[in-house]
Scaffold this active site. Structure first.
Site, mmCIF file in Angstrom:
data_model
loop_
_atom_site.group_PDB
_atom_site.id
_atom_site.type_symbol
_atom_site.label_atom_id
_atom_site.label_comp_id
_atom_site.label_asym_id
_atom_site.label_seq_id
_atom_site.Cartn_x
_atom_site.Cartn_y
_atom_site.Cartn_z
ATOM 1 N N LEU A 147 0.818 -1.220 0.000
ATOM 2 C CA LEU A 147 0.000 0.000 0.000
ATOM 3 C C LEU A 147 0.849 1.267 0.000
ATOM 4 O O LEU A 147 0.322 2.365 -0.105
ATOM 5 C CB LEU A 147 -0.896 0.032 1.242
ATOM 6 N N GLY A 148 2.127 1.099 0.179
ATOM 7 C CA GLY A 148 2.991 2.286 0.244
ATOM 8 C C GLY A 148 3.128 2.786 1.677
ATOM 9 O O GLY A 148 3.244 3.995 1.911
ATOM 10 N N ASP A 204 12.741 -0.056 2.187
ATOM 11 C CA ASP A 204 12.117 1.078 2.882
ATOM 12 C C ASP A 204 13.150 1.953 3.582
ATOM 13 O O ASP A 204 12.938 3.155 3.750
ATOM 14 C CB ASP A 204 11.087 0.590 3.912
ATOM 15 N N GLU A 256 7.942 1.371 11.745
ATOM 16 C CA GLU A 256 7.004 0.767 10.786
ATOM 17 C C GLU A 256 7.127 -0.745 10.848
ATOM 18 O O GLU A 256 8.221 -1.296 10.731
ATOM 19 C CB GLU A 256 7.349 1.241 9.360
ATOM 20 N N CYS A 276 28.594 -1.168 -10.511
ATOM 21 C CA CYS A 276 29.031 -2.403 -9.858
ATOM 22 C C CYS A 276 29.199 -3.551 -10.860
ATOM 23 O O CYS A 276 30.221 -3.634 -11.522
ATOM 24 C CB CYS A 276 28.094 -2.753 -8.712
ATOM 25 N N PHE A 277 28.203 -4.398 -11.028
ATOM 26 C CA PHE A 277 28.284 -5.453 -12.043
ATOM 27 C C PHE A 277 28.467 -4.801 -13.413
ATOM 28 O O PHE A 277 29.196 -5.307 -14.271
ATOM 29 C CB PHE A 277 26.986 -6.259 -12.016
ATOM 30 N N PHE A 319 30.075 -2.095 -14.014
ATOM 31 C CA PHE A 319 31.498 -1.713 -14.068
ATOM 32 C C PHE A 319 32.327 -2.932 -14.467
ATOM 33 O O PHE A 319 33.172 -2.882 -15.371
ATOM 34 C CB PHE A 319 31.893 -1.206 -12.672
ATOM 35 N N GLN A 320 32.035 -4.057 -13.812
ATOM 36 C CA GLN A 320 32.823 -5.264 -14.067
ATOM 37 C C GLN A 320 32.634 -5.751 -15.513
ATOM 38 O O GLN A 320 33.597 -6.093 -16.197
ATOM 39 C CB GLN A 320 32.417 -6.359 -13.076
ATOM 40 N N HIS A 361 28.219 1.818 -5.534
ATOM 41 C CA HIS A 361 26.814 2.061 -5.901
ATOM 42 C C HIS A 361 26.441 3.508 -5.576
ATOM 43 O O HIS A 361 25.965 3.791 -4.477
ATOM 44 C CB HIS A 361 25.892 1.141 -5.107
ATOM 45 N N GLU A 406 23.993 5.149 -6.425
ATOM 46 C CA GLU A 406 22.547 5.358 -6.269
ATOM 47 C C GLU A 406 22.098 5.438 -4.815
ATOM 48 O O GLU A 406 21.067 6.045 -4.511
ATOM 49 C CB GLU A 406 21.754 4.261 -6.998
#
Ligand code: GLN
Length: 535
Positions: A15-16, A71, A140, A382-383, A385-386, A508, A510
């Site tokens: 449900l978020g 989360d 949560e 990561c992958f 990059f490899q 990573h 991100e």
């Protein structure tokens, strides 16, 4: 001691709830309170590290090397706060501690039971996180009320309410009001049942947040308030909005701060701070122009598998006033039919994210080469990059059948090999190179231009890396390694000259991108995609 807000979910999963939790936390943070969030996952895994991202979504890596539920990433992005592995509590961790204690003889003579031993351990883990610097801690609980697995956690919450009192603890229940096709009526029965289920275990919610496609009607709110015994302003409509970063604004407009302030005895005022968040959120809404990016991966069926990558691209694009159109492409299709590669010409950029295992890897190697030859902006993570290095070794350095030993242990050219410290590890849980590590950036490189400094910290999650024996050979053919960690021992970034953008990172990036503060390499990648687009 901070105030405690417990968030539970009803009716169905997905449900978020994570976004609701993060949004409420954000609003309180905007009221100048010190807030943090904790996620409870009632499964028996000790952490998310061993779970398939296709089923459970991405494994989010924290600074301190925790392999956590996605989360935690949502909380970090909303709060612009680094959390730790301790902020993700699982049943596995709780039982592990209790059973170890039992073996040590700490409970000698006693029968070890769910209540009180498991519940006490749950409480103690939460109380440890509730340090005196915090004003509010939001916990949560994953899953849905009624699940057998979450019962001990909800029981612990129930007990905590008794210990803390109603001025210091608050229960928020997130449910769903479906609209029946044809009738068009917002149905409240699932919410009623879910609250009954919660009450059966001794919890009466204080606030109900109701997911729905459209704003909850006044009569729906009244009905829910009546049947679930909450005050009329404690039913909050959580209807669809165009981007998740506007959910805190929606919660604000729905006046959720009134009941929270009243019940927890807090004076809550977002003041000027709300505007700042509004400005950030608007960058996501207002962007019209699209930048098309091909995401070449294996876990393409569940985009939650790469949720942080999606968000990092979203942050960078919104910052530049554009909207990313991300198409997930299964790399296997390029293995069987190389004419499919032409498909990639429609994109402004190509991204190969992290991954594991053989399936689809040949396709990614081919795609990395296609992006290089055709000067399409390319970012490997990561992958990625490899496999970018494997691709360069094969197609530029003529190292036939070069590979990563993860994919071909007998390759004649193991350009990517196991980290030396991994060689004797058999266990799979938390054994990769994890978390934040310092990276030194080489001057006069594109990476240096992007980051503007000699040192950065980035998060990792890998077992393999560049085999240093091949570094000179790759460099001789033009691959530039522009970032290293561990005193130059490990390659962390590569780049190419004479290409609009061809870069990849062993780390990573991100995981540290935030709305309004995009991670620099993502920002440069999207800029390069836009430049190509406007040529
Ligand atoms: N499978 C590779 C490794 O273990 C890459 C991991 C990743 O992309 N997170 O090193």
């Amino acid at each position: 001691m901070p105030k405690f807000i417990f968030i539970t979910g009803g009716v169905l999963s997905g449900l978020g709830k994570g976004v609701v939790t993060a949004s409420i936390a954000k609003l309180l943070q905007l009221c100048n309170l010190k807030v943090t969030c904790v996620k409870i996952d009632p499964y028996l895994n000790v952490d998310a590290g061993t779970m398939n991202p296709l089923v459970h979504g991405e494994v989010f890596v924290t600074e301190d090397g925790g392999e956590t539920d996605m989360d935690i990433g949502t909380y970090e992005r909303f709060l612009d706060q680094n959390l730790t592995l301790k902020h993700n509590i699982t049943t596995g961790q709780i039982y592990f501690t209790v059973i170890q204690r039992e073996r040590r003889g700490d409970y000698l003579g006693k029968c070890v039971q769910i209540i009180p031993h498991i519940t006490d351990e749950v409480k103690s883990k939460i109380y440890t996180l509730a340090n005196s610097n915090l004003d509010v801690i939001i916990i949560e609980c994953g899953g849905t009320v009624g699940d057998i697995e979450s019962l001990p956690f909800l029981e612990a919450f129930r007990q905590m309410r008794l210990e803390l009192g109603s001025r210091n603890s608050l229960f928020i229940h997130v449910t769903l009001a479906p609209i029946l096709e044809g009738v068009g009526e917002q149905k409240t029965k699932p919410t009623q049942h879910s609250v009954q289920e919660l009450r059966r275990i001794g919890i009466q919610p204080d606030i109900i947040v109701v997911r729905c496609v459209e704003p909850l009607k006044r009569e729906t709110k009244d009905k829910i308030a009546l049947f679930t015994s909450v005050e009329w302003d404690c039913v909050i409509s959580d209807h669809d909005v165009d981007n998740i970063y506007s959910v805190p604004l929606l919660m604000y407009e729905e006046s959720i701060l009134n009941p929270i302030g009243r019940k927890l005895d807090l004076s809550l005022d977002v003041g000027e701070n709300l505007k700042k968040w509004e400005e950030i959120s608007q960058t996501f809404t207002h962007a019209k122009e699209e930048v098309k990016i091909a995401m070449v991966g294996k876990y393409v069926k569940l985009t939650d598998s790469y949720v942080s990558v999606n968000h990092a691209l979203l942050h960078a694009s919104a910052y530049l006033g554009v909207k990313p159109k991300l198409n997930w492409i299964d790399s296997e299709k390029f293995e069987t039919n190389s004419s499919e590669l032409k498909l990639l010409d429609e994109y402004h950029g190509i991204l190969i994210p992290g991954g594991f295992g053989k399936r689809g890897s040949e396709g990614k190697i081919i795609v990395a080469n296609y992006a290089r030859e055709n000067k399409i902006p390319f970012l490997g993570l990561c992958f990625g990059f490899q496999l970018g290095i494997v691709s360069f070794a094969r197609f530029v350095c003529n190292l036939k059948d070069a590979n990563s030993t993860e994919l071909d242990p007998d390759t004649p050219h193991p350009v990517i090999d196991l980290l030396p410290e991994q060689r004797n590890t058999k266990e799979m849980g938390a054994t990769m190179r994890l978390g934040s590590h310092k990276i030194e950036i080489v001057k006069d490189t594109r990476a240096y231009k992007i980051y503007g400094k000699e040192e950065i910290y980035q998060r990792h999650r890998h077992r393999y890396e560049l085999n240093p024996l091949y570094k000179d050979r790759l460099e001789a053919e033009g691959l530039i390694f522009s970032g290293f960690s561990d005193e130059g021992r490990r390659a962390e970034i590569f780049e190419l000259k004479d290409h609009p953008f061809y870069m990849a990172t062993q780390y990573h990036p991100e995981f540290i991108s935030r709305p309004g503060k995009p991670e620099p390499i993502f920002l440069e990648f999207v800029k390069a995609c836009l430049m190509g687009k406007n040529l």
